[in-house]
Enzyme design. Structure first.
Site, short mmCIF file in Angstrom:
data_model
loop_
_atom_site.label_atom_id
_atom_site.label_comp_id
_atom_site.label_asym_id
_atom_site.label_seq_id
_atom_site.Cartn_x
_atom_site.Cartn_y
_atom_site.Cartn_z
N HIS B 73 0.81 -1.30 0.04
CA HIS B 73 -0.06 -0.07 0.03
C HIS B 73 0.82 1.18 0.11
O HIS B 73 0.80 2.17 -0.66
CB HIS B 73 -0.99 0.09 1.22
CG HIS B 73 -1.83 1.11 1.24
ND1 HIS B 73 -2.96 1.00 0.78
CD2 HIS B 73 -1.83 2.43 1.62
CE1 HIS B 73 -3.76 2.36 1.01
NE2 HIS B 73 -2.94 3.02 1.52
N GLU B 134 -8.19 7.94 -5.06
CA GLU B 134 -7.87 6.95 -4.05
C GLU B 134 -8.73 5.38 -4.28
O GLU B 134 -9.82 5.69 -4.78
CB GLU B 134 -7.88 7.40 -2.69
CG GLU B 134 -6.83 8.18 -2.18
CD GLU B 134 -5.70 7.12 -1.72
OE1 GLU B 134 -5.83 5.89 -2.05
OE2 GLU B 134 -4.56 7.77 -1.39
N HIS B 136 -10.23 2.65 -1.99
CA HIS B 136 -10.83 2.23 -0.73
C HIS B 136 -11.44 0.87 -0.64
O HIS B 136 -12.43 0.77 0.07
CB HIS B 136 -11.48 3.17 0.02
CG HIS B 136 -10.72 3.70 1.48
ND1 HIS B 136 -11.45 3.70 2.57
CD2 HIS B 136 -9.33 3.60 1.54
CE1 HIS B 136 -10.45 3.98 3.53
NE2 HIS B 136 -9.16 3.92 2.96
N ASN B 137 -11.01 -0.26 -1.27
CA ASN B 137 -11.91 -1.25 -1.48
C ASN B 137 -11.91 -2.15 -0.26
O ASN B 137 -12.89 -2.54 0.07
CB ASN B 137 -11.29 -2.27 -2.64
CG ASN B 137 -11.06 -1.47 -4.10
OD1 ASN B 137 -11.60 -0.31 -4.12
ND2 ASN B 137 -10.08 -1.88 -4.77
N SER B 362 -6.03 6.64 12.52
CA SER B 362 -6.98 7.46 12.94
C SER B 362 -7.00 8.68 11.92
O SER B 362 -6.25 9.20 11.45
CB SER B 362 -6.83 8.03 14.38
OG SER B 362 -7.01 6.97 15.24
#
Lengths: 272, 793
Positions: B73, B134, B136-137, B362
């Protein structure tokens, strides 16, 4: 009052997000508009330096409780005295979308008998439920009391977008008939949802996008100086904001929303 | 845990030393898996030899930092690694294809490409436009609402991370069929309908709450998305280029601003680089972050203020890898080292171990570097917006990262070591798929076929989703996702971001996963062509591209082979069209118990229009105007929506004829600028017939067409001419007045006048034998288009 002397306070808190385009609309009409964080106003106690107070759209404090309620209580607690003085001086207060929700929660609208200790109406969850962003038609209902619709003839249809999930204007069931009569009596009804030709939506979706009682989209207080509506006139200010501008052969220079801002400025200019 | 491998250090907090220097191969593997590092044996050995040289064992903080930094990633090992295919070696897909295309085009108008959180191109009056998309799967598969919402939040922070003010969002989503049989769902996989509702709500909630209009997107349905939901979140921002500060120096203070740090989003990046299993739900739930858009809205205000007053020397967002990535990458970029005091990081609750603080993901956090003299001012600005901001360390000159917790050193790593992981070498194979072209007779009732196509999920209206996104906020949306009274689907969105300029930003996308089942190369070429022609159709030009890959496990040679082919096409067609890539993102390891994801390449196109008043919408405007088709039609039905409706995949996918396409594209822009074009719509899923239907009901006027005039090759069947998805085609409305000028302009290109706009509210199409083959009322066309499965959720 001279145009350039008019100062508009566009108030914001965390989560307010329509302040810039609201300021832009005012500035286009030649008045001074400033965006002020509420912390700043509390600190410098300068609310009364402004002639107009605007609560713009957004999700104040995330609206995690009920839309508008946190900001309403916050402002009453921190700026209650100044706000009361502002209103009692008949200075205009304008609430758009989330701002309308705040004014209702704060007891400024409908304001049958001035400031109310508790909300006299509510902007409930949409029916059908969910967030809804679309252009709607509004019919002007006001006979002249509201200072925000002075330039809009009664019966004129405006096209303005809505974008909210809590915009269903309601009174308590037991009182709704009586309070509606009162709205008419005091000339507090300003805009109702309708179709393109001006026929009232009669609660039908999507003309009435949220299930509002009596197709109510915007009202003013009994003095006509405090005004709130769910649709966003600042997003219908220029012609190129309109959803069908590429179809029009001759384009007016502005959108319908401008009339609301203009009415207000016009009123202030005439005011001594 | 294998107790013998870990020593708990005597400290008032939890800190372990890991006995790596004497660890065996098997123990290395154990350490990697027990600490959730996600490192392979090759990488673990590199770690071991680093610490052998240092003569000491690492702490858990150090190992976690390495694990995060070296994850797929964060480091994009596959795209940067070596690949062997058919005896050839490709050293970095990224350099060999994507970045190479941009380098070859060498556009003067690109301000910053691939460098940063987002790509930036020049715009107007000293402003630049930043853009990022982006994926975000993985998080969205586990927790659809939170996963999608934090996807939006993350990409908005990428835009803030280049000092830009976000002005628009996009989202492109892929779901399994909403009517998927519940009995066929393997355990641990959520039903597509649940995922769909959660993802859509999550995206809406974040963008709406932050007051950023969501203006463009697509929703695609495919069986392979049942186990692997696809969530692409994009954001576009604007910045005054002279305020672009990226110049951190030793002694600059590291300021962490925004939300507090908690245990949400621990090991998000490791999780993102793993395949989903039925245990993912339980194991990986903590990897999904919690969204609070209002926090980010406040953060945005403060950051823009700090930008305008030029008080900080650099900025980056905290996304994957949390502090570990943000601190490490910034230090590396400016050739610095860094000292961080972890106890200063504001926590949501007590009890986090130092390594947890350092890798937590976070949300709503940004990292700024601030020259000491400006620190007080910066903290004040954050305080005025009710945003918590804390100085947590500083940059140093020696290139070493030192992390402390209550004055005890818990990590010391060379930055250079952190960013030189051993290169992966992977094997790829590619075999062209061996499919057959189906044989069946032409359907008798093609009107019926068209109506059914209009209801198909990939073509039908997405209004039920689009209306839940605020696409008007900021009051700058010139061309909206749904156009006019009847809500026609515009090809691209246009934003007018500057009050003092008529220039607009045009945003569009292209995606063709179904072609990828047959041929990854032409799938990628088609996606590029589609994104560009969508942009051109509204008047956009000077287009920059973004690539977003969603692929399966790259350690499987065949998956990697198709990835390589797609990258090859990216290079070939980006250079052909002179549309540079400026940013991108890949999401690999999209595998579930139901199998791998269909390779899905999203191409986002960011263009500009010199004057928004030139913009063209897709709805027909006036009866008696003429309808032209521009471009060539071929018998290319492979992977088409028409074949899908018939239950086939087919063989011949649409190709892109470079030379033809380039000519067509140039001329369309000229025609629009000359004012000849009243309406323009790109031809994509469902081909000519669907495009004509959409233009007609969006405009409220009928259209009559004649298929005999359609230019192309081997067009021997009505259904093929109607529904072929050949690339680089437009359907254009031209007024009688401009007829001659338009035809002169088009001379030498493939085009034909194929019909006209009528005031009879019907779509009528004459077939190849001159008889009417499609005849439907606008009311029916619109009603079927709006009656998709997604609108019934």
């Amino acid at each position: 009052m001279k145009l350039e002397e008019i100062r508009v306070c566009v108030l914001r808190v965390g989560g307010t997000n329509c302040d810039a385009e609201t300021k832009r609309a005012f500035e286009n009409l030649g008045v001074q508009a400033e965006i002020l964080h509420i912390n700043e106003v509390v600190k410098s106690q300068n609310l009364l330096e402004y002639q107009v107070l605007v609560f713009p759209g957004g999700f104040s404090y995330g609206d995690y409780v009920r839309a508008g309620v946190i900001w309403a209580n916050w402002i009453l607690a921190k700026l209650g005295k100044e706000l009361k003085a502002f209103v009692e001086d008949d200075r205009p207060v304008f609430g758009i979308c989330n701002g309308f929700q705040v004014l209702v929660e704060a007891g400024l609208l409908p304001g049958f008998e001035g400031l109310s200790q508790y909300p006299e109406a509510a902007l409930a969850t949409n029916l059908p439920p969910g967030y809804n962003c679309r252009w709607v038609y509004l019919k002007c209902e006001n006979n002249g009391k509201c200072i925000f619709s002075g330039k809009i003839p009664k019966g004129k249809v405006l096209r303005v977008p809505v974008a909210h999930s809590e915009g269903r204007f309601i009174f308590t069931k037991e009182q709704e008939k009586k309070l509606l009569e009162k709205l008419y009596e005091n000339d507090q009804l300003v805009f109702r949802y309708c179709d393109r030709t001006g026929e009232y939506a009669e609660g039908n979706y999507p003309m009435n996008p949220n299930g509002s009682f009596h197709d109510i989209a915007g009202i003013c207080n009994s003095e006509g100086t405090i005004f709130g509506l769910m649709p966003h006139p600042e997003r219908a200010f220029y012609w190129w904001q309109q959803p069908n501008w590429t179809r029009q052969k001759r384009m007016p220079q502005y959108g319908d929303g401008k009339l609301i801002f203009e009415s207000l400025i016009n009123y202030l200019e005439k005011k001594s | 845990m294998t107790a013998s491998l870990y020593i708990c250090r005597e400290a008032p907090f939890l800190l372990f030393e890991v006995k790596i220097i004497d660890a065996t191969k098997r123990q290395l593997k154990e350490i990697s898996s027990e600490l959730g590092l996600g490192l392979n044996s090759h990488e673990m050995e590199a770690v071991r030899s680093y610490f052998r040289k240092k003569g000491r064992n690492p702490t858990d903080v150090e190992l976690q930092t390495i694990g995060q930094t070296w994850s797929e990633h964060c480091f994009h090992k596959t795209f940067k690694g070596k690949i062997r295919m058919n005896g050839n070696e490709v050293d970095s897909l990224f350099k060999t294809y994507i970045a190479k295309a941009t380098r070859e085009i060498d556009p003067s108008w690109c301000f910053s490409v691939f460098e940063d959180n987002a790509g930036i191109v020049n715009f107007d009056k000293g402003h630049g436009i930043a853009v990022k998309v982006e994926t975000h799967n993985h998080p969205s598969a586990i927790e659809p609402f939170g996963g999608a919402a934090t996807g939006v939040g993350g990409v908005i922070r990428d835009i803030l991370g280049v000092w830009a003010d976000p002005i628009a969002c996009t989202n492109i989503l892929g779901f399994g069929p909403l009517d998927f049989d519940y009995n066929k769902l393997p355990s641990g996989v959520k039903h597509p309908k649940y995922v769909y509702m959660g993802v859509v709500a999550g995206i809406g909630s974040y963008g709406n709450n932050m007051g950023i209009p969501t203006v463009n997107g697509a929703i695609y349905f495919d069986e392979s998305y049942v186990g692997n939901v696809v969530v692409y979140c994009g954001c576009v921002g604007i910045l005054p280029l002279k305020k672009f500060m990226k110049n951190a120096k030793p002694d600059d203070t590291i300021v962490l601003a925004g939300g507090k740090t908690g245990r949400d989003g621990i090991h998000g990046v490791t999780f993102a680089s793993a395949v989903l299993t039925k245990e993912s739900e339980e194991i990986s739930r903590p990897a999904v972050q919690i969204a609070n858009p209002i926090e980010e809205e406040k953060l945005k205000r403060a950051i823009i203020e700090i930008r305008d007053r030029e008080l900080a020397s650099a900025i980056t967002d905290l996304g994957g890898g949390g502090l570990s990535s943000a601190v490490g990458e910034t230090a590396k970029k400016f050739g610095c080292g860094a000292t961080v005091d972890l106890e200063k990081v504001p926590l949501k609750y007590a009890g986090l171990a130092p390594w947890e603080i350092y890798v937590s993901e976070s949300q709503e956090r940004m990292l700024l570097t601030v020259p000491p003299k400006n620190l007080e001012k910066v903290l004040e600005i954050f305080a005025e917006e009710d945003v918590e901001a804390t100085a947590i360390g500083k940059f140093t000159a020696d290139g070493v990262l030192r992390i402390y917790y209550n004055r005890e050193k818990v990590a010391e790593l060379k930055i250079s070591f952190l960013f030189e992981p051993p290169k992966a070498t992977r094997i790829a194979v590619y075999k062209p798929a061996n499919f057959k072209e189906p044989t069946y007779p032409e359907p008798e009732n093609l009107t019926h076929t068209l109506l059914r196509l209009l209801t198909s999920p990939n073509i039908g209206s997405k209004e039920s989703v689009i209306r839940t996104y605020d696409h008007e906020v900021k009051g700058n949306t010139v061309l909206k996702p749904l156009h006019g009274e009847h809500g026609g689907p515009n090809d691209a969105a246009i934003i007018k971001p500057l009050d003092e300029s008529w220039k607009g930003v045009t945003i569009s996308c292209g995606i063709n996963p179904n072609y990828g089942k047959i041929d990854a190369y032409w799938m990628a070429a088609s996606a590029i062509d589609e994104a560009i022609r969508n942009n051109l159709a509204v008047g956009g030009r000077r287009i920059a591209l973004l690539d977003n890959f969603t692929w399966g496990n790259p350690e499987e040679p065949e998956r990697l082979g198709s990835l390589l082919k797609a990258c090859e096409a990216c290079h070939d067609f980006a250079t052909a069209f002179k549309t540079p890539f400026i940013s991108g993102k890949d999401s690999l390891y999209n595998e579930s118990p139901l199998g791998p994801v269909t390779p899905t390449l999203l191409i986002t196109a960011l263009g500009m229009i010199p004057d928004v008043r030139l913009a063209v919408s897709m709805d027909v405007k006036t009866p008696n105007n003429l309808m032209y088709i521009v471009g060539q039609t071929f018998k290319e039905l492979g992977g088409s929506e028409y074949y899908r409706l018939k239950g086939f995949l087919g063989k011949t996918v649409p190709k892109v004829q470079k030379a033809h396409a380039k000519k067509t594209f140039r001329t369309i822009t000229k025609a629009i600028d000359s004012g000849f074009v009243k309406a323009c719509h790109d031809l994509s899923e469902g081909g000519l017939a669907v495009a004509a239907a959409e233009m007609a009901f969006a405009g409220g006027y009928g259209i009559e067409l004649d298929l005999r005039k359609v230019p192309g090759k081997a067009l021997d069947r009505n259904d093929f001419v109607l529904f072929a998805e050949s690339n680089s085609r437009f359907l254009v409305e031209v007024s009688e007045k401009s007829k001659k000028d338009f035809e002169v302009l088009m001379k030498g290109k493939s085009f034909a006048r194929i019909g006209e706009v009528t005031d009879i509210p019907r779509l009528k199409i004459k077939g190849l034998n001159g008889r009417v083959v499609v005849d439907a009322s606008l009311k029916d066309l619109s009603a079927f288009w709006k009656r998709t499965s997604s609108s019934e959720v």
